[in-house]
Motif scaffolding. Sequence first.
Motif, PDB file in Angstrom:
ATOM      1  N   ALA A 274       0.827  -1.207   0.000  1.00  0.00           N
ATOM      2  CA  ALA A 274       0.000   0.000   0.000  1.00  0.00           C
ATOM      3  C   ALA A 274       0.859   1.255   0.000  1.00  0.00           C
ATOM      4  N   ARG A 275       1.951   1.248   0.753  1.00  0.00           N
ATOM      5  CA  ARG A 275       2.823   2.420   0.809  1.00  0.00           C
ATOM      6  C   ARG A 275       3.566   2.631  -0.514  1.00  0.00           C
ATOM      7  N   ALA A 276       3.774   1.550  -1.262  1.00  0.00           N
ATOM      8  CA  ALA A 276       4.492   1.666  -2.538  1.00  0.00           C
ATOM      9  C   ALA A 276       3.589   2.116  -3.680  1.00  0.00           C
ATOM     10  N   ALA A 277       2.274   2.052  -3.483  1.00  0.00           N
ATOM     11  CA  ALA A 277       1.339   2.340  -4.571  1.00  0.00           C
ATOM     12  C   ALA A 277       1.536   3.717  -5.209  1.00  0.00           C
ATOM     13  N   PRO A 278       1.698   4.806  -4.430  1.00  0.00           N
ATOM     14  CA  PRO A 278       1.848   6.121  -5.094  1.00  0.00           C
ATOM     15  C   PRO A 278       3.039   6.187  -6.039  1.00  0.00           C
ATOM     16  N   ARG A 279       4.174   5.588  -5.670  1.00  0.00           N
ATOM     17  CA  ARG A 279       5.343   5.603  -6.554  1.00  0.00           C
ATOM     18  C   ARG A 279       5.078   4.797  -7.824  1.00  0.00           C
ATOM     19  N   LEU A 280       4.390   3.676  -7.670  1.00  0.00           N
ATOM     20  CA  LEU A 280       4.080   2.862  -8.841  1.00  0.00           C
ATOM     21  C   LEU A 280       3.137   3.595  -9.786  1.00  0.00           C
ATOM     22  N   VAL A 281       2.141   4.256  -9.213  1.00  0.00           N
ATOM     23  CA  VAL A 281       1.182   4.997 -10.042  1.00  0.00           C
ATOM     24  C   VAL A 281       1.873   6.155 -10.747  1.00  0.00           C
ATOM     25  N   ALA A 282       2.778   6.835 -10.044  1.00  0.00           N
ATOM     26  CA  ALA A 282       3.506   7.947 -10.665  1.00  0.00           C
ATOM     27  C   ALA A 282       4.338   7.475 -11.846  1.00  0.00           C
ATOM     28  N   ARG A 283       4.801   6.249 -11.776  1.00  0.00           N
ATOM     29  CA  ARG A 283       5.658   5.727 -12.842  1.00  0.00           C
ATOM     30  C   ARG A 283       4.864   5.065 -13.965  1.00  0.00           C
ATOM     31  N   LEU A 284       3.833   4.294 -13.619  1.00  0.00           N
ATOM     32  CA  LEU A 284       3.123   3.492 -14.613  1.00  0.00           C
ATOM     33  C   LEU A 284       1.740   4.022 -14.969  1.00  0.00           C
ATOM     34  N   GLY A 285       1.161   4.841 -14.099  1.00  0.00           N
ATOM     35  CA  GLY A 285      -0.237   5.213 -14.262  1.00  0.00           C
ATOM     36  C   GLY A 285      -1.115   4.273 -13.449  1.00  0.00           C
ATOM     37  N   ASP A 286      -2.324   4.706 -13.111  1.00  0.00           N
ATOM     38  CA  ASP A 286      -3.149   3.912 -12.203  1.00  0.00           C
ATOM     39  C   ASP A 286      -3.648   2.606 -12.807  1.00  0.00           C
ATOM     40  N   VAL A 287      -4.134   2.631 -14.038  1.00  0.00           N
ATOM     41  CA  VAL A 287      -4.683   1.402 -14.627  1.00  0.00           C
ATOM     42  C   VAL A 287      -3.588   0.365 -14.857  1.00  0.00           C
ATOM     43  N   ARG A 288      -2.442   0.796 -15.340  1.00  0.00           N
ATOM     44  CA  ARG A 288      -1.353  -0.156 -15.583  1.00  0.00           C
ATOM     45  C   ARG A 288      -0.769  -0.672 -14.270  1.00  0.00           C
ATOM     46  N   THR A 289      -0.718   0.177 -13.244  1.00  0.00           N
ATOM     47  CA  THR A 289      -0.259  -0.296 -11.930  1.00  0.00           C
ATOM     48  C   THR A 289      -1.189  -1.377 -11.402  1.00  0.00           C
ATOM     49  N   LEU A 290      -2.489  -1.139 -11.507  1.00  0.00           N
ATOM     50  CA  LEU A 290      -3.459  -2.138 -11.050  1.00  0.00           C
ATOM     51  C   LEU A 290      -3.302  -3.435 -11.833  1.00  0.00           C
ATOM     52  N   TRP A 291      -3.099  -3.329 -13.141  1.00  0.00           N
ATOM     53  CA  TRP A 291      -2.977  -4.531 -13.968  1.00  0.00           C
ATOM     54  C   TRP A 291      -1.726  -5.322 -13.589  1.00  0.00           C
ATOM     55  N   TRP A 292      -0.580  -4.643 -13.496  1.00  0.00           N
ATOM     56  CA  TRP A 292       0.669  -5.348 -13.178  1.00  0.00           C
ATOM     57  C   TRP A 292       0.652  -5.923 -11.765  1.00  0.00           C
ATOM     58  N   ALA A 293       0.173  -5.150 -10.797  1.00  0.00           N
ATOM     59  CA  ALA A 293       0.124  -5.652  -9.419  1.00  0.00           C
ATOM     60  C   ALA A 293      -0.781  -6.874  -9.315  1.00  0.00           C
ATOM     61  N   SER A 294      -1.883  -6.852 -10.058  1.00  0.00           N
ATOM     62  CA  SER A 294      -2.807  -7.991 -10.029  1.00  0.00           C
ATOM     63  C   SER A 294      -2.235  -9.200 -10.755  1.00  0.00           C
ATOM     64  N   MET A 295      -1.504  -8.972 -11.843  1.00  0.00           N
ATOM     65  CA  MET A 295      -0.924 -10.081 -12.596  1.00  0.00           C
ATOM     66  C   MET A 295       0.127 -10.839 -11.774  1.00  0.00           C
ATOM     67  N   VAL A 296       0.920 -10.128 -10.994  1.00  0.00           N
ATOM     68  CA  VAL A 296       1.986 -10.788 -10.227  1.00  0.00           C
ATOM     69  C   VAL A 296       1.534 -11.163  -8.821  1.00  0.00           C
ATOM     70  N   ARG A 297       0.299 -10.870  -8.478  1.00  0.00           N
ATOM     71  CA  ARG A 297      -0.237 -11.151  -7.149  1.00  0.00           C
ATOM     72  C   ARG A 297      -0.589 -12.623  -6.968  1.00  0.00           C
ATOM     73  N   GLY A 298      -1.373 -13.167  -7.862  1.00  0.00           N
ATOM     74  CA  GLY A 298      -1.909 -14.507  -7.688  1.00  0.00           C
ATOM     75  C   GLY A 298      -0.908 -15.649  -7.721  1.00  0.00           C
ATOM     76  N   PRO A 299       0.100 -15.634  -8.628  1.00  0.00           N
ATOM     77  CA  PRO A 299       0.996 -16.789  -8.734  1.00  0.00           C
ATOM     78  C   PRO A 299       1.705 -17.164  -7.432  1.00  0.00           C
ATOM     79  N   TRP A 300       1.945 -16.184  -6.553  1.00  0.00           N
ATOM     80  CA  TRP A 300       2.632 -16.503  -5.297  1.00  0.00           C
ATOM     81  C   TRP A 300       1.812 -17.411  -4.398  1.00  0.00           C
ATOM     82  N   TYR A 301       0.496 -17.425  -4.582  1.00  0.00           N
ATOM     83  CA  TYR A 301      -0.356 -18.250  -3.733  1.00  0.00           C
ATOM     84  C   TYR A 301      -0.123 -19.742  -3.971  1.00  0.00           C
ATOM     85  N   PHE A 302       0.435 -20.089  -5.152  1.00  0.00           N
ATOM     86  CA  PHE A 302       0.699 -21.500  -5.434  1.00  0.00           C
ATOM     87  C   PHE A 302       1.746 -22.086  -4.485  1.00  0.00           C
ATOM     88  N   LEU A 303       2.551 -21.226  -3.855  1.00  0.00           N
ATOM     89  CA  LEU A 303       3.530 -21.728  -2.887  1.00  0.00           C
ATOM     90  C   LEU A 303       2.859 -22.379  -1.683  1.00  0.00           C
TER      91      LEU A 303
END
Length: 408
Positions: A274-303
């Motif tokens: 949550a604290r990293a979100a503003p920096r990510l949005v400043a760099r990627l934009g809000d929609v792309r930040t949401l897309w990338w964060a969501s894409m890399v979120r789920g695979p870790w659950y397979f551990l």
Amino acid sequence: MSSPRPASDRDFRRLWAGTAVSQLGSAVGMVALPVVAVTVVGASAFEVALLAAFTAVTTALLAFPLGAYVEFRRKRPIMIVTDAVRFAAIGSVPVAALLHVLTFAQLCVIAVVNASCQIAFSAASQAHLKALVSGPGLVAANSRLESTRWLSVSAGPSAGGALIGLFGAAGSLVIDALSFLVSAQAIRTLRTPEPAPPVRERRASRREELFAGWRFAWRHPALRPMLVSWVTFAGASSMGASVSAVFYLRDLGFEPWQYGLIMGVPSLGGFVGARAAPRLVARLGDVRTLWWASMVRGPWYFLIPAAVPGVPGLLMCGFGFGLVLLFAGAANSTMTSYRQRQTPDELMARVAALWSFATTVTQPLFILLGGLVATWADTRSALYAAAAVMCGAALLLPRTPPREQPGS
């Protein structure tokens, strides 16, 4: 990093501090209330589950009506009143326990009252935040609010357990009750003038008022897939959570204290994300930040379903869960800010209530699905299925921002 407007920065900090205290108190209460039901009232396992069901049913029935009610009224008085009502409701438990008159029926009433107040407070606070914070500062503001929520989730259960040990289950609820007073006082000290609420359209029917938020979000080219994706991810999380205790304690043979670590410490990942979100949005934009964060979120659950007994498995579960929550924290802050920025002021409370309704109504279905998969196959298979659904949820999101909508 963007920040709230200078003129209202002090007010936002007050609101943030009050919210943080309230969230920590609620996390303590989440642990203490079921313990009170079991140890003081003597509730059965079914009755304890019934308490949770009352919360879900209340949200499902009242989310739209309360969202519409809040929309056309000033938000700060509603936030103060709902905090005061929750203080009285939670505070009545230790008083009734001290007088030996506490009943299960009283706990059920409190569950309904708390759920109703939470809906109204959440709708009012999200609508008011947009009035208190400038558009570019919404990501930073939501990042701070989201980070304290994850911190309370991490520290709250441990604090609740310690307080129950010191003061008893009923006594620890005094802390929860007082936290709502702190929140109410913080809201009372806000000095930035609150804008007038939207004016109700005379020609609009009651039905149109109730579902205006739904119609707006469903017609929006980005909010519609965000809502569906969010509900799917939240449902998958509930699907996994419903069988994870059995997997951790029975299949992997973890000790109860190890189970507590897995459920609490990884939430710090949500705080960092949550604290990293503003920096990510400043760099990627809000929609792309949401897309990338969501894409890399789920695979870790397979551990988690891939884990083995012993310390290696404990580390796999903790590491996997922590990284899921890290990217979920970034995604949640970004999504909330984008939703607030895109939603017209006259629909803010109703769109916020829509998110609460959709999540609450669909989660029981996913929980049931997790139980069925665990019964037909095993808990490991149910967790693999939950991980697959989490990954699928990200595929529903837009990768690039659509054309800006009115209200952005």
